[in-house]
Design a protein around this motif. Sequence first.
Motif, PDB file in Angstrom:
ATOM      1  N   GLY A  57       0.882  -1.342  -0.005  1.00 43.53           N
ATOM      2  CA  GLY A  57       0.016   0.051  -0.006  1.00 43.53           C
ATOM      3  C   GLY A  57       0.726   1.344   0.107  1.00 43.53           C
ATOM      4  O   GLY A  57       0.509   2.252  -0.561  1.00 43.53           O
ATOM      5  N   THR A  58       1.876   1.326   0.667  1.00 43.35           N
ATOM      6  CA  THR A  58       2.886   2.578   0.739  1.00 43.35           C
ATOM      7  C   THR A  58       4.202   1.906   0.662  1.00 43.35           C
ATOM      8  O   THR A  58       4.659   0.978   1.139  1.00 43.35           O
ATOM      9  CB  THR A  58       2.484   3.543   2.132  1.00 43.35           C
ATOM     10  OG1 THR A  58       3.287   2.460   3.203  1.00 43.35           O
ATOM     11  CG2 THR A  58       1.221   3.801   2.370  1.00 43.35           C
ATOM     12  N   ALA A  59       5.120   3.063   0.134  1.00 39.63           N
ATOM     13  CA  ALA A  59       6.458   2.753  -0.098  1.00 39.63           C
ATOM     14  C   ALA A  59       7.038   2.351   1.450  1.00 39.63           C
ATOM     15  O   ALA A  59       7.958   1.758   1.613  1.00 39.63           O
ATOM     16  CB  ALA A  59       7.240   3.658  -0.940  1.00 39.63           C
ATOM     17  N   HIS A  60       6.597   3.347   2.503  1.00 41.51           N
ATOM     18  CA  HIS A  60       7.165   3.277   3.642  1.00 41.51           C
ATOM     19  C   HIS A  60       7.236   2.083   4.237  1.00 41.51           C
ATOM     20  O   HIS A  60       8.086   1.443   4.695  1.00 41.51           O
ATOM     21  CB  HIS A  60       6.424   4.416   4.436  1.00 41.51           C
ATOM     22  CG  HIS A  60       6.910   4.367   5.774  1.00 41.51           C
ATOM     23  ND1 HIS A  60       8.058   4.972   6.322  1.00 41.51           N
ATOM     24  CD2 HIS A  60       6.278   4.030   7.316  1.00 41.51           C
ATOM     25  CE1 HIS A  60       8.159   5.048   7.517  1.00 41.51           C
ATOM     26  NE2 HIS A  60       7.255   4.313   8.086  1.00 41.51           N
ATOM     27  N   GLU A  61       5.962   1.282   3.936  1.00 43.70           N
ATOM     28  CA  GLU A  61       5.767   0.041   4.559  1.00 43.70           C
ATOM     29  C   GLU A  61       6.460  -1.056   3.869  1.00 43.70           C
ATOM     30  O   GLU A  61       7.014  -2.247   4.511  1.00 43.70           O
ATOM     31  CB  GLU A  61       4.210  -0.446   4.570  1.00 43.70           C
ATOM     32  CG  GLU A  61       3.420   0.163   5.331  1.00 43.70           C
ATOM     33  CD  GLU A  61       1.919  -0.132   5.000  1.00 43.70           C
ATOM     34  OE1 GLU A  61       1.435  -1.049   5.793  1.00 43.70           O
ATOM     35  OE2 GLU A  61       1.397   0.748   4.533  1.00 43.70           O
ATOM     36  N   ALA A  62       7.030  -0.903   2.554  1.00 46.78           N
ATOM     37  CA  ALA A  62       7.664  -1.645   1.838  1.00 46.78           C
ATOM     38  C   ALA A  62       9.201  -1.657   1.788  1.00 46.78           C
ATOM     39  O   ALA A  62      10.183  -2.599   1.592  1.00 46.78           O
ATOM     40  CB  ALA A  62       7.369  -1.582   0.465  1.00 46.78           C
ATOM     41  N   LEU A  63       9.664  -0.600   2.543  1.00 48.69           N
ATOM     42  CA  LEU A  63      11.093  -0.193   2.590  1.00 48.69           C
ATOM     43  C   LEU A  63      12.087  -1.315   3.560  1.00 48.69           C
ATOM     44  O   LEU A  63      13.134  -1.625   2.871  1.00 48.69           O
ATOM     45  CB  LEU A  63      11.278   1.203   3.099  1.00 48.69           C
ATOM     46  CG  LEU A  63      11.001   2.364   2.346  1.00 48.69           C
ATOM     47  CD1 LEU A  63      11.262   3.525   3.090  1.00 48.69           C
ATOM     48  CD2 LEU A  63      11.868   2.321   1.142  1.00 48.69           C
ATOM     49  N   ILE A  72      21.108  -3.435   1.469  1.00 46.40           N
ATOM     50  CA  ILE A  72      21.513  -1.956   1.140  1.00 46.40           C
ATOM     51  C   ILE A  72      20.656  -1.212   2.512  1.00 46.40           C
ATOM     52  O   ILE A  72      19.468  -1.879   2.908  1.00 46.40           O
ATOM     53  CB  ILE A  72      21.507  -1.097   0.144  1.00 46.40           C
ATOM     54  CG1 ILE A  72      19.834  -1.121  -0.401  1.00 46.40           C
ATOM     55  CG2 ILE A  72      22.370  -1.714  -1.045  1.00 46.40           C
ATOM     56  CD1 ILE A  72      19.652  -0.246  -1.764  1.00 46.40           C
ATOM     57  N   ALA A  73      21.086  -0.254   2.949  1.00 45.53           N
ATOM     58  CA  ALA A  73      20.625   0.781   4.073  1.00 45.53           C
ATOM     59  C   ALA A  73      19.024   1.207   3.685  1.00 45.53           C
ATOM     60  O   ALA A  73      18.929   1.445   2.259  1.00 45.53           O
ATOM     61  CB  ALA A  73      21.358   1.703   4.295  1.00 45.53           C
ATOM     62  N   VAL A  74      18.353   1.209   4.709  1.00 45.69           N
ATOM     63  CA  VAL A  74      16.819   1.633   4.311  1.00 45.69           C
ATOM     64  C   VAL A  74      16.930   2.992   3.841  1.00 45.69           C
ATOM     65  O   VAL A  74      16.265   3.406   2.929  1.00 45.69           O
ATOM     66  CB  VAL A  74      16.100   1.599   5.582  1.00 45.69           C
ATOM     67  CG1 VAL A  74      14.717   2.349   5.467  1.00 45.69           C
ATOM     68  CG2 VAL A  74      15.714   0.348   6.025  1.00 45.69           C
ATOM     69  N   ASP A  75      17.954   3.787   4.202  1.00 46.44           N
ATOM     70  CA  ASP A  75      17.865   5.469   3.888  1.00 46.44           C
ATOM     71  C   ASP A  75      18.321   5.482   2.147  1.00 46.44           C
ATOM     72  O   ASP A  75      17.672   6.183   1.477  1.00 46.44           O
ATOM     73  CB  ASP A  75      18.929   6.137   4.346  1.00 46.44           C
ATOM     74  CG  ASP A  75      18.381   6.447   5.964  1.00 46.44           C
ATOM     75  OD1 ASP A  75      17.384   6.212   6.046  1.00 46.44           O
ATOM     76  OD2 ASP A  75      19.472   7.049   6.499  1.00 46.44           O
ATOM     77  N   GLN A  76      18.994   4.568   2.062  1.00 47.88           N
ATOM     78  CA  GLN A  76      19.571   4.276   0.429  1.00 47.88           C
ATOM     79  C   GLN A  76      18.294   3.897  -0.320  1.00 47.88           C
ATOM     80  O   GLN A  76      18.304   4.422  -1.406  1.00 47.88           O
ATOM     81  CB  GLN A  76      20.740   3.482   0.421  1.00 47.88           C
ATOM     82  CG  GLN A  76      21.615   3.502  -0.743  1.00 47.88           C
ATOM     83  CD  GLN A  76      22.796   2.690  -0.858  1.00 47.88           C
ATOM     84  OE1 GLN A  76      23.142   2.190   0.048  1.00 47.88           O
ATOM     85  NE2 GLN A  76      23.425   2.335  -1.902  1.00 47.88           N
ATOM     86  N   ILE A  77      17.642   2.944  -0.138  1.00 49.68           N
ATOM     87  CA  ILE A  77      16.708   2.447  -0.977  1.00 49.68           C
ATOM     88  C   ILE A  77      15.555   3.533  -0.776  1.00 49.68           C
ATOM     89  O   ILE A  77      14.870   3.415  -1.946  1.00 49.68           O
ATOM     90  CB  ILE A  77      16.080   0.848  -0.350  1.00 49.68           C
ATOM     91  CG1 ILE A  77      15.366   0.266  -1.395  1.00 49.68           C
ATOM     92  CG2 ILE A  77      15.313   1.080   0.736  1.00 49.68           C
ATOM     93  CD1 ILE A  77      15.975  -0.266  -2.401  1.00 49.68           C
ATOM     94  N   ALA A  78      15.300   4.255   0.292  1.00 49.77           N
ATOM     95  CA  ALA A  78      14.213   5.130   0.365  1.00 49.77           C
ATOM     96  C   ALA A  78      14.340   6.134  -0.883  1.00 49.77           C
ATOM     97  O   ALA A  78      13.405   6.425  -1.490  1.00 49.77           O
ATOM     98  CB  ALA A  78      14.312   5.812   1.630  1.00 49.77           C
ATOM     99  N   ARG A  79      15.591   6.647  -1.005  1.00 51.80           N
ATOM    100  CA  ARG A  79      15.827   7.623  -2.225  1.00 51.80           C
ATOM    101  C   ARG A  79      15.454   7.060  -3.312  1.00 51.80           C
ATOM    102  O   ARG A  79      15.015   7.655  -4.317  1.00 51.80           O
ATOM    103  CB  ARG A  79      17.226   7.827  -2.098  1.00 51.80           C
ATOM    104  CG  ARG A  79      17.654   9.129  -0.904  1.00 51.80           C
ATOM    105  CD  ARG A  79      18.878   9.655  -1.149  1.00 51.80           C
ATOM    106  NE  ARG A  79      20.025   8.903  -0.991  1.00 51.80           N
ATOM    107  CZ  ARG A  79      20.578   8.420   0.215  1.00 51.80           C
ATOM    108  NH1 ARG A  79      20.070   8.983   1.404  1.00 51.80           N
ATOM    109  NH2 ARG A  79      21.615   7.707   0.027  1.00 51.80           N
ATOM    110  N   SER A  80      16.037   5.990  -3.449  1.00 56.95           N
ATOM    111  CA  SER A  80      15.749   5.223  -5.084  1.00 56.95           C
ATOM    112  C   SER A  80      14.191   4.893  -5.316  1.00 56.95           C
ATOM    113  O   SER A  80      13.749   5.020  -6.474  1.00 56.95           O
ATOM    114  CB  SER A  80      16.572   3.896  -5.292  1.00 56.95           C
ATOM    115  OG  SER A  80      17.848   4.079  -4.917  1.00 56.95           O
TER     116      SER A  80
END
Lengths: 102, 151
Positions: A57-63, A72-80
Motif C-alpha cells: 500500500g505505501t512505500a514506507h511499509e515496503a522499505l 542496502i540501507a533503508v535510507d539508500q533504498i528510500a531515495r531510489s
Amino acid sequence: MDPHDDTHLLARAVTVPAHVVFREFPQETVALNLDTGQFHGLNPTASHIVTSVTRVGTAHEALDGLAEDYGIAVDQIARSVAALLRQLSTRELIVLGEAAAE
Amino acid sequence: MSAPTGGTTRRSPRRLRRAAPPRLSRSRRVALALEVLRAYATVRVVVRRGPITQTVATLRRTNTPDRPDDPALGRHLAWATVKTISLLPADSRCLMRALVLTRVMARRGLRSEFVLSASTASSFEAHAWIEHAGAPLLEPGGDDHQALLRL
C-alpha cells in the motif's frame, strides 16, 4: 509538509490505476497506459519495487523488505524508491493517494 | 497519441486459418472493398479521440442486431480487410487492421475480441489482432507474446 519531501511521498498510498496494465516478461516488465497509448519498460528492480509497494500500500511499509532484498540501507533504498515513484507518477502509471496518518 | 502503436507479424501456436479467397461477383467485391474503406475512414477519425478502450467501444456501436458466431464470415471479412487496407498508401499496421475489422464485423452484427499483446524477447514489439469464436482472424502474436489487453 513539503509535498516534494521524500518522507511525505513514501507515506502516500500507491495504487495502479485501472487504465494501466503491467505484464512481467523474463527480461523486463511492460506497462501499458491505455489512456496515453504509451508502452513503458521497467527493469526487474523497478518492477520488484512496484510490486512490493503496491502489495503493501505505501512505500514506507515496503522499505524494510526492499532494503533486505537488496542488502542496502533503508535510507539508500528510500531515495531510489522515491525517485522511481516520482517517475511513475509523472507517466501516470501509478496514483499517489493521501499520506497515511502517522 | 491515443492508441498503442507497434506491429509484428509473428506466428502463434494458434495458427491463423486462412480463408480461401471468396468467390464473389465483381460488384460484390467492390461493395465489400468500399465498406472496408468506409470503416477505415471511421477508424482514422475515432482513433484520435480517446484511449483504445473508448475507440473499440465506439467502433462497435451500431444499430445492427447481433447475429450468431460465423467463423467463415469472420475469415472472409478479415481477408477483405487485409486485402483492401494493404492497397492503401497509408497506415496498414496491425492496429489499424484490427480496428477496421472490429468496425466491419460490428456493422454485420458479428462479435469480435480485440487483443493487444507485447513481447520483449529480442526487442520490444507490440501486436494487435482480432479473434472471433475463440480463433484469430488476423495474424496473432507469436509464442513469446503475452496478451496485455482483451476487449
